[in-house]
Structures are given as structure tokens and as C-alpha cells.
Design an enzyme around this catalytic site. Structure first.
Site, mmCIF file in Angstrom:
data_model
loop_
_atom_site.group_PDB
_atom_site.id
_atom_site.type_symbol
_atom_site.label_atom_id
_atom_site.label_comp_id
_atom_site.label_asym_id
_atom_site.label_seq_id
_atom_site.Cartn_x
_atom_site.Cartn_y
_atom_site.Cartn_z
ATOM 1 N N LYS A 52 -11.918 4.571 1.250
ATOM 2 C CA LYS A 52 -10.643 3.652 0.719
ATOM 3 C C LYS A 52 -11.187 2.543 -0.053
ATOM 4 O O LYS A 52 -11.281 1.662 0.375
ATOM 5 C CB LYS A 52 -9.859 3.141 2.215
ATOM 6 C CG LYS A 52 -8.619 2.448 1.703
ATOM 7 C CD LYS A 52 -7.663 2.222 2.759
ATOM 8 C CE LYS A 52 -6.300 1.630 2.605
ATOM 9 N NZ LYS A 52 -5.636 1.084 3.654
ATOM 10 N N TYR A 97 -13.657 27.148 -0.225
ATOM 11 C CA TYR A 97 -13.632 25.698 -0.551
ATOM 12 C C TYR A 97 -12.635 25.088 -1.503
ATOM 13 O O TYR A 97 -12.075 24.102 -1.202
ATOM 14 C CB TYR A 97 -14.972 24.980 -0.857
ATOM 15 C CG TYR A 97 -15.896 25.685 -1.927
ATOM 16 C CD1 TYR A 97 -15.360 25.611 -3.123
ATOM 17 C CD2 TYR A 97 -16.885 26.516 -1.591
ATOM 18 C CE1 TYR A 97 -16.074 26.018 -4.232
ATOM 19 C CE2 TYR A 97 -17.500 27.142 -2.599
ATOM 20 C CZ TYR A 97 -17.120 26.916 -4.088
ATOM 21 O OH TYR A 97 -17.882 27.461 -4.960
ATOM 22 N N GLU A 150 -8.182 6.166 10.051
ATOM 23 C CA GLU A 150 -8.459 7.065 11.302
ATOM 24 C C GLU A 150 -7.763 8.209 11.617
ATOM 25 O O GLU A 150 -8.137 9.213 11.829
ATOM 26 C CB GLU A 150 -8.495 5.879 12.561
ATOM 27 C CG GLU A 150 -9.917 4.932 12.451
ATOM 28 C CD GLU A 150 -9.402 3.904 11.797
ATOM 29 O OE1 GLU A 150 -10.206 2.821 11.996
ATOM 30 O OE2 GLU A 150 -8.302 3.771 11.011
ATOM 31 N N GLU A 152 0.795 -1.258 -0.033
ATOM 32 C CA GLU A 152 -0.023 0.073 -0.085
ATOM 33 C C GLU A 152 0.906 1.184 -0.016
ATOM 34 O O GLU A 152 0.449 2.301 -0.704
ATOM 35 C CB GLU A 152 -0.747 -0.023 1.057
ATOM 36 C CG GLU A 152 -2.028 -1.059 1.189
ATOM 37 C CD GLU A 152 -2.925 -0.860 2.492
ATOM 38 O OE1 GLU A 152 -4.089 -0.431 2.210
ATOM 39 O OE2 GLU A 152 -2.437 -1.388 3.580
#
Length: 121
Positions: free
Chosen positions: A99, A54, A74, A22
């Protein structure tokens, strides 16, 4: 406060995850951010300086997603929340990190973590 700015589906390539592949290959992450703030000043003035821009927020969030790798989404969500809370007008924020390419050995659509924070005064 019920006023919100919502930025949904922000996509960027990051190298987050607990597995070496990953980190090496990276993958796409998708972020939704909901900011709570009083939008009356911006509505009255019609001036972008009276609100959270934004476009600039998206740039800063992408910098975090594409930046230093972390093991857990997290942790990534927490870092994104900190970016959103740098503007003192933001009283609360909810961030969801998706994800969709997570290494799950079964058919699935998405893995996501949602975290909510309120400004403490």
C-alpha cells in the site's frame, strides 16, 4: 516442493482502508503472489491446462482488489490467498499486499503485509 509460480507487481485501484477518504478516493495497491505447486506435469505436457494460468489468476486477483472494500490490508491479503488456493494443485501460497500510498504522516517508501498459507488436507 520447490516449484513456484510468482506473479509480482500486480497493480490495481482499490478502495480499502479505515479512513473515509481512502474509501472515497481509493488508491493503488500492488500485489505479489507466490504459488507453490508441482510444475512437472506442465513441463512434461507443455500444456497450460496442467498448470495455473497466471493470466487468469491475475484477473481474479484484480477482481478482489477492485471489489468490495475492506478496512485492513491483512483482510485483503487473506481474500487474495483464498483465490490462489481455489486451484487444488496449489499446496502453498504467499501473498504480499503493498500500500504505497498509505496515509502515513512521514516519508516512507511502502507499507506491506505478507501472509503465507499451506493447504490443509
Amino acid at each position: 516442493m520447490t516449484d513456484r509460480i510468482e506473479l509480482t507487481g500486480l497493480r490495481a485501484h482499490g478502495r480499502h482502508g479505515v479512513y473515509d477518504f481512502e474509501r472515497a478516493n481509493g488508491q493503488e495497491f500492488v500485489v505479489d503472489a507466490v504459488l507453490e505447486l508441482d510444475l512437472r506435469p506442465a513441463a512434461r505436457s507443455d500444456d497450460v491446462r496442467d498448470t495455473v494460468h497466471y493470466g487468469e489468476l491475475a484477473e481474479r486477483l484484480v477482481e478482489v482488489i477492485t471489489g468490495e472494500p475492506v478496512n485492513l490490508i491483512e483482510t485483503l491479503a487473506d481474500r487474495l490467498i483464498e483465490v490462489c488456493l481455489t486451484d487444488p494443485r496449489v499446496t502453498g501460497v504467499t501473498v504480499t499486499v503493498h500500500k504505497p500510498e498509505a496515509p502515513v504522516p512521514h516519508a516512507f517508501t511502502d507499507v506491506a503485509v505478507t501472509m503465507c498459507r499451506r493447504r490443509t488436507r
